[in-house]
Design a protein around this motif. Structure first.
Motif, PDB file in Angstrom:
ATOM      1  N   LEU A  24       1.025  -1.239   0.155  1.00  0.00           N
ATOM      2  CA  LEU A  24      -0.076   0.280  -0.435  1.00  0.00           C
ATOM      3  C   LEU A  24       0.915   0.920   0.297  1.00  0.00           C
ATOM      4  O   LEU A  24       1.096   1.820   1.139  1.00  0.00           O
ATOM      5  CB  LEU A  24      -0.806  -0.190   0.997  1.00  0.00           C
ATOM      6  CG  LEU A  24      -2.172  -1.276   1.370  1.00  0.00           C
ATOM      7  CD1 LEU A  24      -2.600  -1.200   3.011  1.00  0.00           C
ATOM      8  CD2 LEU A  24      -3.224  -1.181   0.110  1.00  0.00           C
ATOM      9  N   PRO A  25       1.734   1.492  -1.011  1.00  0.00           N
ATOM     10  CA  PRO A  25       2.886   3.122  -1.308  1.00  0.00           C
ATOM     11  C   PRO A  25       1.797   3.816  -1.032  1.00  0.00           C
ATOM     12  O   PRO A  25       2.706   5.305  -0.972  1.00  0.00           O
ATOM     13  CB  PRO A  25       3.163   2.434  -2.545  1.00  0.00           C
ATOM     14  CG  PRO A  25       1.713   1.787  -3.247  1.00  0.00           C
ATOM     15  CD  PRO A  25       1.483   1.117  -1.973  1.00  0.00           C
ATOM     16  N   TRP A  26       0.471   4.358  -1.400  1.00  0.00           N
ATOM     17  CA  TRP A  26      -0.398   5.935  -1.129  1.00  0.00           C
ATOM     18  C   TRP A  26      -0.231   5.696   0.161  1.00  0.00           C
ATOM     19  O   TRP A  26      -1.474   6.490   0.461  1.00  0.00           O
ATOM     20  CB  TRP A  26      -1.149   5.358  -2.331  1.00  0.00           C
ATOM     21  CG  TRP A  26      -1.055   5.547  -3.526  1.00  0.00           C
ATOM     22  CD1 TRP A  26       0.479   5.301  -4.332  1.00  0.00           C
ATOM     23  CD2 TRP A  26      -1.577   5.517  -4.980  1.00  0.00           C
ATOM     24  NE1 TRP A  26       0.593   5.217  -5.520  1.00  0.00           N
ATOM     25  CE2 TRP A  26      -1.044   4.942  -5.596  1.00  0.00           C
ATOM     26  CE3 TRP A  26      -3.418   5.281  -4.629  1.00  0.00           C
ATOM     27  CZ2 TRP A  26      -1.630   5.164  -6.572  1.00  0.00           C
ATOM     28  CZ3 TRP A  26      -4.061   5.245  -5.651  1.00  0.00           C
ATOM     29  CH2 TRP A  26      -3.021   5.343  -6.979  1.00  0.00           C
ATOM     30  N   HIS A  27      -0.359   5.253   1.299  1.00  0.00           N
ATOM     31  CA  HIS A  27      -0.583   4.687   2.312  1.00  0.00           C
ATOM     32  C   HIS A  27       0.974   5.362   3.840  1.00  0.00           C
ATOM     33  O   HIS A  27       1.632   4.381   3.423  1.00  0.00           O
ATOM     34  CB  HIS A  27      -1.871   4.162   2.906  1.00  0.00           C
ATOM     35  CG  HIS A  27      -3.038   4.005   2.151  1.00  0.00           C
ATOM     36  ND1 HIS A  27      -3.484   3.661   1.311  1.00  0.00           N
ATOM     37  CD2 HIS A  27      -3.608   4.969   2.648  1.00  0.00           C
ATOM     38  CE1 HIS A  27      -4.570   3.664   0.662  1.00  0.00           C
ATOM     39  NE2 HIS A  27      -5.208   4.811   1.545  1.00  0.00           N
ATOM     40  N   ASP A  28       0.379   5.487   4.611  1.00  0.00           N
ATOM     41  CA  ASP A  28       1.341   4.882   6.134  1.00  0.00           C
ATOM     42  C   ASP A  28       0.476   4.490   6.915  1.00  0.00           C
ATOM     43  O   ASP A  28      -0.526   5.386   7.602  1.00  0.00           O
ATOM     44  CB  ASP A  28       1.520   6.814   6.357  1.00  0.00           C
ATOM     45  CG  ASP A  28       2.744   7.305   5.695  1.00  0.00           C
ATOM     46  OD1 ASP A  28       3.799   6.353   4.556  1.00  0.00           O
ATOM     47  OD2 ASP A  28       3.089   7.902   5.468  1.00  0.00           O
ATOM     48  N   LEU A  29       0.975   3.645   7.696  1.00  0.00           N
ATOM     49  CA  LEU A  29       0.389   2.691   8.987  1.00  0.00           C
ATOM     50  C   LEU A  29       1.338   3.550   9.707  1.00  0.00           C
ATOM     51  O   LEU A  29       2.750   3.642  10.400  1.00  0.00           O
ATOM     52  CB  LEU A  29       1.160   1.388   8.970  1.00  0.00           C
ATOM     53  CG  LEU A  29       0.601   0.465   9.901  1.00  0.00           C
ATOM     54  CD1 LEU A  29      -1.517   0.953   9.869  1.00  0.00           C
ATOM     55  CD2 LEU A  29       1.433  -1.118  10.196  1.00  0.00           C
ATOM     56  N   LYS A  30       0.274   4.006  10.797  1.00  0.00           N
ATOM     57  CA  LYS A  30       0.195   4.522  12.242  1.00  0.00           C
ATOM     58  C   LYS A  30      -0.335   3.462  13.253  1.00  0.00           C
ATOM     59  O   LYS A  30      -0.913   2.688  12.785  1.00  0.00           O
ATOM     60  CB  LYS A  30      -0.251   5.855  12.464  1.00  0.00           C
ATOM     61  CG  LYS A  30       0.949   6.970  11.237  1.00  0.00           C
ATOM     62  CD  LYS A  30       0.524   9.291  11.250  1.00  0.00           C
ATOM     63  CE  LYS A  30       1.309   8.772  10.022  1.00  0.00           C
ATOM     64  NZ  LYS A  30       0.973  10.761   9.817  1.00  0.00           N
ATOM     65  N   ASP A  31      -0.398   3.884  14.640  1.00  0.00           N
ATOM     66  CA  ASP A  31      -0.740   3.541  15.489  1.00  0.00           C
ATOM     67  C   ASP A  31      -2.027   3.213  15.651  1.00  0.00           C
ATOM     68  O   ASP A  31      -2.872   1.778  16.047  1.00  0.00           O
ATOM     69  CB  ASP A  31      -0.185   4.457  17.133  1.00  0.00           C
ATOM     70  CG  ASP A  31       0.916   3.909  17.298  1.00  0.00           C
ATOM     71  OD1 ASP A  31       1.323   3.188  16.665  1.00  0.00           O
ATOM     72  OD2 ASP A  31       1.345   4.748  18.062  1.00  0.00           O
ATOM     73  N   ASP A  32      -3.587   3.949  14.560  1.00  0.00           N
ATOM     74  CA  ASP A  32      -4.528   3.883  14.446  1.00  0.00           C
ATOM     75  C   ASP A  32      -5.040   3.727  13.622  1.00  0.00           C
ATOM     76  O   ASP A  32      -6.280   3.419  12.876  1.00  0.00           O
ATOM     77  CB  ASP A  32      -4.914   5.647  15.236  1.00  0.00           C
ATOM     78  CG  ASP A  32      -4.777   6.459  14.072  1.00  0.00           C
ATOM     79  OD1 ASP A  32      -3.820   6.218  13.601  1.00  0.00           O
ATOM     80  OD2 ASP A  32      -4.355   7.625  14.784  1.00  0.00           O
TER      81      ASP A  32
END
Length: 224
Positions: A24-32
């Motif tokens: 998913l290169p168009w997104h950043d995974l964060k805690d939420d």
């Protein structure tokens, strides 16, 4: 009963041997959850519009929250970067059983989430079509109407929904008149909905969101 939720570990498992960012290169995974990644400045408008598609039309919340329901995963699959994850398993009217099996022996939750999300995705497409307007209506149905229809809406969920609607209205047309537009929309579901009470619900939902973010940050700090 609220829809079942799936964890960040489930999301990572769905990505297989690749990292979440690789799939998913168009997104950043964060805690939420998965947030839209920051874009380069010089991108053609039509490309930017595709890359920045958000199921909730609200850049102040994740495109896919963590934990997430099958409804939220189905909405994420509809357009934009979520297509990249869906196409790993998509086989038209069904899912690729080989791809599901490749998740491993301990991935029953992930297979359950993918199957239910795909079923909902197909139902949404059948109801609303695949043009831009249809996809937007499908996302709204998956995120708001379908879950509410399946369970009795709780007060916290009602407040969360009203805040989401309000933020969408502000982002789309500005804050002036946003509360009145939300009230008009809510009266289609709740004829006795009151503007003042909706305003209080929205304020309470903001407080609840802030408290949840703080609690999550504390938990993350303790887990390190």
């Amino acid at each position: 009963m609220e829809p079942k939720k799936y964890s960040c570990a489930s999301l990572r498992a769905m990505c297989g041997r690749q990292s979440v960012k690789e799939v998913l290169p168009w997104h950043d995974l964060k805690d939420d959850g998965l947030w839209l990644a920051e874009r380069e400045r010089f991108i053609a408008f039509n490309e930017r519009e595709v890359m920045e598609w958000h199921p909730r039309r609200n850049s102040k919340v994740p495109a896919l929250p963590v934990p997430f329901s099958a409804y939220e995963l189905a909405a994420f699959f509809l357009a934009g970067g979520g297509i990249f994850l869906h196409e790993v398993f998509d086989n038209g009217d069904s899912l690729d059983e080989a791809a599901l099996a490749a998740l491993g022996n301990n991935a029953d939750d992930e297979r359950e989430a993918l199957r239910e999300a795909h079923r909902l995705y197909l139902e949404a497409n059948s109801r609303f079509g695949r043009d831009d307007e249809g996809v937007r209506k499908a996302a709204e149905w998956l995120l708001i109407d379908a879950p509410v229809a399946s369970v009795r809406e709780t007060a916290p969920r009602r407040r969360e929904r009203l805040l989401e609607w309000f933020e969408v209205e502000v982002e789309a047309a500005g804050e002036h008149g946003a509360l009145e537009r939300v009230t008009t929309r809510d009266r289609l579901k709740r004829p006795t909905a009151d503007r003042a009470n909706i305003g209080r619900d929205i304020a309470k939902a903001r407080e609840e969101r802030t408290a949840a973010i703080r609690a999550g940050a504390v938990f993350a700090g303790l887990s390190k």
